[in-house]
Design a protein around this motif. Structure first.
Motif, short mmCIF file in Angstrom:
data_model
loop_
_atom_site.label_atom_id
_atom_site.label_comp_id
_atom_site.label_asym_id
_atom_site.label_seq_id
_atom_site.Cartn_x
_atom_site.Cartn_y
_atom_site.Cartn_z
N TYR A 1 5.33 2.39 2.76
CA TYR A 1 4.06 2.54 3.61
C TYR A 1 3.40 3.88 3.23
CZ TYR A 1 6.13 -1.03 6.77
OH TYR A 1 6.69 -2.42 6.94
N PHE A 2 4.15 4.92 3.06
CA PHE A 2 3.73 6.16 2.53
C PHE A 2 2.95 6.11 1.36
CE2 PHE A 2 4.42 10.14 0.18
CZ PHE A 2 3.63 10.89 1.09
N ASN A 3 3.88 5.35 0.42
CA ASN A 3 3.13 4.93 -1.06
C ASN A 3 1.65 4.55 -1.07
OD1 ASN A 3 5.07 6.62 -2.08
ND2 ASN A 3 6.16 4.41 -3.09
N LEU A 4 1.46 3.53 -0.13
CA LEU A 4 0.27 2.86 0.21
C LEU A 4 -0.61 3.86 0.63
CD1 LEU A 4 1.33 -0.85 1.48
CD2 LEU A 4 0.13 -0.22 -0.49
N MET A 5 -0.57 4.59 1.71
CA MET A 5 -1.35 5.51 2.26
C MET A 5 -1.83 6.47 1.26
SD MET A 5 -2.00 4.25 5.22
CE MET A 5 -3.17 5.78 5.84
N VAL A 6 -0.95 7.11 0.43
CA VAL A 6 -1.25 7.98 -0.45
C VAL A 6 -2.20 7.64 -1.43
CG1 VAL A 6 -0.19 9.56 -2.41
CG2 VAL A 6 1.01 9.37 -0.29
N VAL A 7 -2.13 6.28 -1.87
CA VAL A 7 -2.88 5.48 -2.92
C VAL A 7 -4.46 5.48 -2.22
CG1 VAL A 7 -3.51 3.72 -4.14
CG2 VAL A 7 -1.07 4.56 -4.25
N PHE A 8 -4.37 5.05 -1.07
CA PHE A 8 -5.57 4.84 -0.45
C PHE A 8 -6.48 6.01 -0.11
CE2 PHE A 8 -4.58 0.51 -0.52
CZ PHE A 8 -5.58 -0.22 -0.85
N LEU A 9 -5.77 7.08 0.41
CA LEU A 9 -6.26 8.19 0.50
C LEU A 9 -6.78 9.15 -0.75
CD1 LEU A 9 -3.77 9.80 3.37
CD2 LEU A 9 -5.87 9.21 3.64
#
Lengths: 476, 311
Positions: free
Chosen positions: A308-316
């Motif tokens: 989840y963290f990885n997904l958020m990082v990519v989109f931010l």
């Protein structure tokens, strides 16, 4: 020089004609010089920035290939720092400084660092990412270094995709500059058709919708909820037609000369989930982030919270890539949240579908999925389009009241907008769901095809907005 | 010579010629159809422009944007002066439009009096004013006197106007509307004057005029040309700035510049923009830019009174 201008039309005709007249060995020089001219038509001095990154990455790639171990990694890091450094300086310096000032202000201190009066070089984020993909691929051993400096420079500067993509990969584009492209009548017509469709999307649909959207979003305080709701939905179509229109013109222009650029959009309007949306929207950027950020930080092959963290990082970071404003970061955050939320709630949504039986009505279910996805994406775009976070919040609050009547200045703008959207959806619906059926655009009979594209040109002349100006994604 | 692959270059040229031939035929056919229906309109804004350019023979002509259309009551002007009056203003149009219409009018006849309504910010730098020249495109081919104004729109305008359809760009629905009964009911005017019934509800807005310092020299030159054309034709020209219901800060640079130029040419400039008789009475306004029917009556009578004292 923008694609929807006579300046570009003359430029395109001259460059393409010369391209086929010149012997193959000299074509790279023509394309490089014409790309320089194309870029310098915006702000000439910024060609130096482009030149700097080209020189740095050209030599960095050679050093990477010729070295091993830590040294190899060091050259890659050096190249990335140079590229990201330039991007940060020109795009994020004042943004970072503003936030730093805000932080210091909280402690009662003033910021001694001065603001800079700098203009963002056009398409900086696009060509920086394309250049970075080259050195990374060389580092990974998937791409041989290009020793011909001119051809490497052309890879970064190729004018059709220089300022707004598609963000190409060296494996797809570099070798094409060495291939001999002979004049092919069918291919030229194929390219021209793609250009016409791109111009139609930009001039007839995007710029027409833009009139209404700009009117509403630039005067948020004076608009009611219903007007802002309509403007938000219109903006979803506007930004799609504006950007995919640009991509089509870029792809068509390259195709005329024999180059194949990657597909950048695959009818995102019909995405059934937000996850699928990102496989259809700005594909060259989505895959860039996937290959060079998401996978390197672990992708989905990690613990669930880390995933989840990885997904958020990519989109931010994707939000930040779009612009130095909190609106873009929030926009990225919302889209990241959509993906994480969809993963977390998947078993509940599956259960809901089976309990209600909606998935047993495939067409209704499809319509439901597409509509929900479109609304979610449109909602996030309120932050993408609004000038400030405060404006975006005001817009959301006003929309949620569902009050007021839709603004109409009596100029029939709304009718034009709805007709334009209807036309777009009809064409895209046919391409998406009825591929093998009757086609006008690719009909076997030359006169039927010719009539269809003549009809599009007539519509562009009759209904196009010729004072609409720049493409939205030029600012990134 | 262009190197060809499987398909010959000759084949390409033939196909391209066929495409252009079809486009050419469609352009002429659809263009003529649009032209026919455009000039057959019996109501709407385009009809009023056609009437201004090609038909009116009124003694008094009024030029300006919506603040002319909604504020200068042609009936009062006719009754009080005994002269025929037509309001040739058009919503949102800047000086370019008024100068082009004036050029077309004086080619046919010479009006006795012209009132040019001037607005705050009329000379400010914005591209919107140039985009609005679009409304003159249908008249380009038959009115060479307006060519100099139309070409201000952009360097490629002459090239675009080779198309017969382009002059009617974005006019499809207005043309349909202008040829229908719906439009006749919707657009009712008294010789071009369109009154507004509603009353200003506030709040009073503050306008900081001092921010807009950059003035567009092209607009200023066209304004001067407008004055010079009137002087050349011996037309009595009066420039009027109607009142605003606002709380102003600083001086509007456009009004100041327009006043100074008018003075140089010995033309009377009637500035009501901050006239306290009007600005103290919100009930005379429809919104901050436009007087309502009550305000219009007082304003039109006041202008006529001033004109009589000046003559």
């Amino acid at each position: 020089m923008i694609f929807n201008s006579f300046h570009f039309l003359f430029f395109f005709i001259i460059v393409t004609t010369l391209y086929f007249i010149l012997p193959h060995k000299k074509r790279w020089l023509l394309l490089l010089l014409s790309s320089c001219y194309f870029y310098m038509a915006f702000v000439p001095i910024y060609i130096l920035i482009l030149g700097f990154t080209i020189v740095v990455d050209y030599f960095a790639a050679i050093f990477i290939e010729n070295s091993a171990g830590k040294q190899r990694r060091l050259f890659l890091v050096g190249s990335l720092i140079a590229n990201i450094g330039i991007l940060c300086f020109f795009k994020y310096y004042n943004f970072i400084n503003t936030n730093f000032s805000f932080l210091l202000h909280g402690f009662g201190l003033s910021n001694p660092i001065p603001y800079l009066s700098i203009l963002l070089p056009i398409g900086l984020s696009f060509h920086t990412f394309q250049a970075m993909s080259y050195t990374i691929e060389v580092y990974r051993g998937k791409q041989k270094t290009e020793r011909h400096f001119g051809i490497y420079a052309l890879y970064v500067m190729f004018y059709p995709q220089l300022v707004a993509g598609p963000i190409e990969r060296p494996q797809n584009l570099l070798h094409q500059f060495r291939e001999k492209h002979t004049f092919d009548s069918d291919r030229v017509f194929e390219g021209l058709k793609i250009i016409i469709w791109g111009l139609f999307k930009k001039l007839v649909i995007a710029d027409r919708l833009g009139i209404y959207v700009n009117g509403a979003y630039n005067n948020v305080a004076q608009q009611n909820g219903m007007t802002l709701l309509l403007a938000t939905l219109f903006f979803s179509f506007q930004v799609y037609c504006d950007f995919s229109g640009y991509s089509d013109i870029a792809i068509g222009t390259a195709r005329v000369m024999g180059f194949n650029l990657m597909t950048n959009f695959r009818r995102p309007v019909f995405a059934k989930t937000t996850g699928e949306f990102w496989k259809r929207w700005h594909i060259s950027l989505s895959t860039w982030f996937k290959d060079y950020l998401y996978f390197p930080i672990g992708g989905s092959k990690v613990s669930v919270p880390r995933w989840y963290f990885n997904l958020m990082v990519v989109f931010l970071i994707s939000g930040l890539w779009h612009g130095a404003n909190w609106t873009y970061i929030i926009w990225g955050g919302i889209n990241g949240f959509y993906l994480v939320f969809a993963i977390i709630t998947k078993k509940y949504s599956d259960k809901f579908n089976s309990v209600t039986g909606i998935n047993k009505l495939p067409r209704l279910y499809l319509f439901f999925q597409i509509s929900i996805t479109f609304l979610l994406i449109s909602f996030s775009r309120i932050f993408f389009r609004a000038r400030t976070v405060k404006d975006a919040v005001t817009i959301i609050k006003k929309i949620l009241t569902f009050k007021g009547s839709v603004f109409n200045d009596g100029s029939a703008i709304i009718i034009y907008c709805f007709v334009a959207i209807f036309f777009l959806l009809t064409v895209e619906l046919k391409k998406e769901f009825y591929k093998g059926s009757f086609t006008l655009s690719h009909h076997q009979n030359f006169w039927v095809r010719n009539s269809y594209y003549s009809f599009l040109i007539i519509l562009i002349i009759l209904l196009g907005v010729f004072d609409g100006g720049q493409f939205i994604y030029f600012q990134f | 010579m262009i190197k060809t692959g499987n398909h010959s270059f000759k084949n390409f040229l033939l196909k391209l010629a066929a495409c252009f031939a079809l486009l050419f035929i469609l352009d002429i056919g659809i263009g003529k159809l649009l032209k026919n229906f455009y000039f057959r309109q019996q109501s709407g804004y385009d009809f009023l422009t056609t009437y201004s350019i090609e038909k009116t023979k009124a003694d008094i002509l009024i030029f300006g944007s919506s603040r002319a259309v909604n504020i200068f009551n042609t009936i009062i002007f006719s009754e009080r002066t005994g002269l025929s009056c037509f309001n040739a203003g058009r919503y949102g149009e800047p000086i370019f439009y008024h100068y082009a219409v004036l050029k077309a009018v004086v080619k046919r006849y010479t009006p006795k009096i012209i009132l040019l309504s001037f607005d705050a910010g009329n000379f400010s730098n914005n591209t919107d004013a140039y985009d609005r020249i679009t409304v003159l495109l249908p008249y380009y081919k038959n009115h060479p006197e307006i060519h100099s104004v139309v070409t201000l729109k952009g360097p490629y305008e002459k090239l675009k106007l080779l198309s017969n359809i382009y002059p009617y760009n974005s006019l499809l629905l207005p043309i349909i509307s202008g040829n229908s009964n719906y439009s006749k009911k919707k657009y009712i005017t008294d010789n071009g004057f369109i009154p507004i019934e509603k009353t200003f509800e506030g709040p009073l807005q503050t306008f900081d005029y001092s921010k807009e310092k950059d003035l567009d020299s092209i607009k200023i030159n066209v304004y001067k040309s407008f004055i010079e054309e009137c002087i050349r034709q011996h037309i009595q020209l009066y420039i009027v700035c109607p009142p605003y219901m606002i709380n102003p800060i600083g001086t509007d640079h456009s009004i100041a510049e327009a006043k100074e130029i008018a003075q140089q040419y010995n033309i009377k400039f009637l500035d009501y923009s901050r006239d306290t008789f009007f600005t103290s009475k919100p009930q005379l306004f429809a919104d901050f830019r436009h007087l309502n029917v009550n305000g219009v009556e007082l304003f039109s009578n006041s202008v006529i009174k001033k004109l009589e004292s000046l003559r």
